[in-house]
Design an enzyme around this catalytic site. Structure first.
Site, PDB file in Angstrom:
ATOM      1  N   ASP A 186       0.823  -1.204   0.000  1.00  0.00           N
ATOM      2  CA  ASP A 186       0.000   0.000   0.000  1.00  0.00           C
ATOM      3  C   ASP A 186       0.861   1.260   0.000  1.00  0.00           C
ATOM      4  O   ASP A 186       0.437   2.294  -0.499  1.00  0.00           O
ATOM      5  CB  ASP A 186      -0.928  -0.004   1.212  1.00  0.00           C
ATOM      6  CG  ASP A 186      -2.088  -0.965   1.018  1.00  0.00           C
ATOM      7  OD1 ASP A 186      -3.172  -0.509   0.644  1.00  0.00           O
ATOM      8  OD2 ASP A 186      -1.895  -2.177   1.209  1.00  0.00           O
ATOM      9  N   ARG A 187       2.050   1.169   0.574  1.00  0.00           N
ATOM     10  CA  ARG A 187       2.984   2.300   0.531  1.00  0.00           C
ATOM     11  C   ARG A 187       4.388   1.766   0.789  1.00  0.00           C
ATOM     12  O   ARG A 187       4.609   1.006   1.726  1.00  0.00           O
ATOM     13  CB  ARG A 187       2.612   3.357   1.573  1.00  0.00           C
ATOM     14  CG  ARG A 187       3.414   4.654   1.461  1.00  0.00           C
ATOM     15  CD  ARG A 187       2.977   5.677   2.511  1.00  0.00           C
ATOM     16  NE  ARG A 187       1.602   6.124   2.322  1.00  0.00           N
ATOM     17  CZ  ARG A 187       1.251   7.376   2.045  1.00  0.00           C
ATOM     18  NH1 ARG A 187       2.182   8.308   1.880  1.00  0.00           N
ATOM     19  NH2 ARG A 187      -0.026   7.700   1.940  1.00  0.00           N
TER      20      ARG A 187
END
Length: 350
Positions: A241-242
């Site tokens: 996600d990051r």
């Protein structure tokens, strides 16, 4: 043929409501950014790439037939709506990157008429769908080549959460790598975790694997170490996600312990994600905001209590896996070690 979680044509956006899977396949219309925000927040759509695409397309649906008196009015409208969408789920960086990109895009078009600005913006947003699929297929190719090159084939893979067609515009990132290996006839088996508490593995990944007739087995999250010890796992691949500049990776809760177990068993651990999932502003993962979700996700199932009343609950949706536990980060530009990723990708960007 992979599942189609996002449908868009001429201002009409429909999403497959993933809360109802695997028992019911229902598409819901997303008419505007308010619908888009709710769909993202309520996890009717999830997965970092899909969040960005649905967010942007919900804006496209809203402005498609809406008149604007000036290009400045349209630019300000777009800016405010994008900023609002970015508050739905803070951990995934793809939406943030889409906000930055689209805001800058309209800012450069203020000399255009409102009609021309809108048309160019719609074309830009609509192109995100096909672009994401192309990126995912490249990720699948590079990931398959890296894994087979490292461990040989056929392979037995382990994955976590859902990183397939349901998490992207199509094909997938981590599951796209597995799909590519399967297409090359080098996949012996894949094990997917249930991914508590939202069960993205048992509800969504298992659904995709069965749909495509990929040889697969569902396991409990708590069974991953035993699976690595007894099931001859060749490699692990997950999504992201990051990702920070040093390779620290925020992904679905449980990824960190999966990486620790893989390290102990000397099993390669890969992260598959588009470059839009990399946050070049973060030196490491310490500053990544971790979303915490409702206690009810742990204490009840479909409204039925399954935990002792009064128990305290901590329910982080993500964790951060240190770069030192990651073998390689697979992007649409190739596979890189965490140590080389930043410099090589920045060099590609020029």
């Amino acid at each position: 043929m992979s599942l189609e979680a996002i449908k868009y044509k001429k201002g009409r956006l429909e999403i497959l409501n993933q809360l109802l899977l695997p028992h019911e396949s229902t598409y819901e219309v997303v008419s505007d950014t308010e619908d888009g925000w709710k769909a993202i927040r309520e996890m009717k759509v999830r997965g970092a790439p899909a969040i960005a695409i649905v967010g942007a397309l919900s804006l496209a649906a809203e402005i498609y037939s809406k008149p604007f008196a000036s290009s400045e009015e349209l630019a300000e409208f777009v800016k405010q709506k994008l900023q609002y969408l970015n508050t739905a789920r803070p951990t995934a960086v793809n939406m943030t990157n889409a906000v930055i990109e689209l805001t800058a895009f309209v800012a450069d078009l203020t000399k255009c008429s409102p009609k021309d600005m809108k048309q160019k913006l719609l074309s830009k947003i609509e192109g995100m769908l096909s672009e994401d699929i192309a990126q995912n297929k490249a990720i699948g190719k590079f990931g398959a080549e890296s894994i087979l090159g490292a461990v040989g084939g056929p392979v037995r893979m382990l994955t976590h959460c859902n990183t397939g067609s349901l998490a992207t515009a199509g094909y997938g990132t981590g599951l796209g790598v597995i799909r590519s290996i399967h297409e090359m006839k080098q996949l012996e088996h894949v094990y997917c975790t249930e991914t508590r508490p939202y069960n993205q593995g048992s509800r969504l990944t298992a659904y995709e694997l069965v749909y495509e007739k990929i040889p697969s087995t569902l396991i409990a999250d708590s069974a991953v170490s035993m699976a690595m010890k007894t099931k001859k796992i060749s490699a692990v691949v997950v999504g992201a996600d990051r990702i920070a500049c040093n390779g620290d990776t925020a992904n679905k809760i449980g990824t960190y312990q999966l990486a620790l177990a893989a390290k102990h068993h000397e099993i390669p651990f890969y992260v598959a994600a588009p470059v839009t999932s990399i946050d070049f502003s973060l030196v490491n993962g310490d500053a990544i905001v971790i979303e915490e979700r409702s206690p009810l996700e742990l204490t009840s199932v479909k409204g039925i209590p399954v935990a002792a009343s009064g128990i305290g609950v901590w329910n982080p949706a993500f964790d951060v896996t240190p770069a030192g536990l990651i073998t390689g980060i697979v992007t649409e530009h190739g596979t890189f070690s965490p140590q080389e990723m930043k410099d090589k990708l920045l060099a590609l960007k020029g």
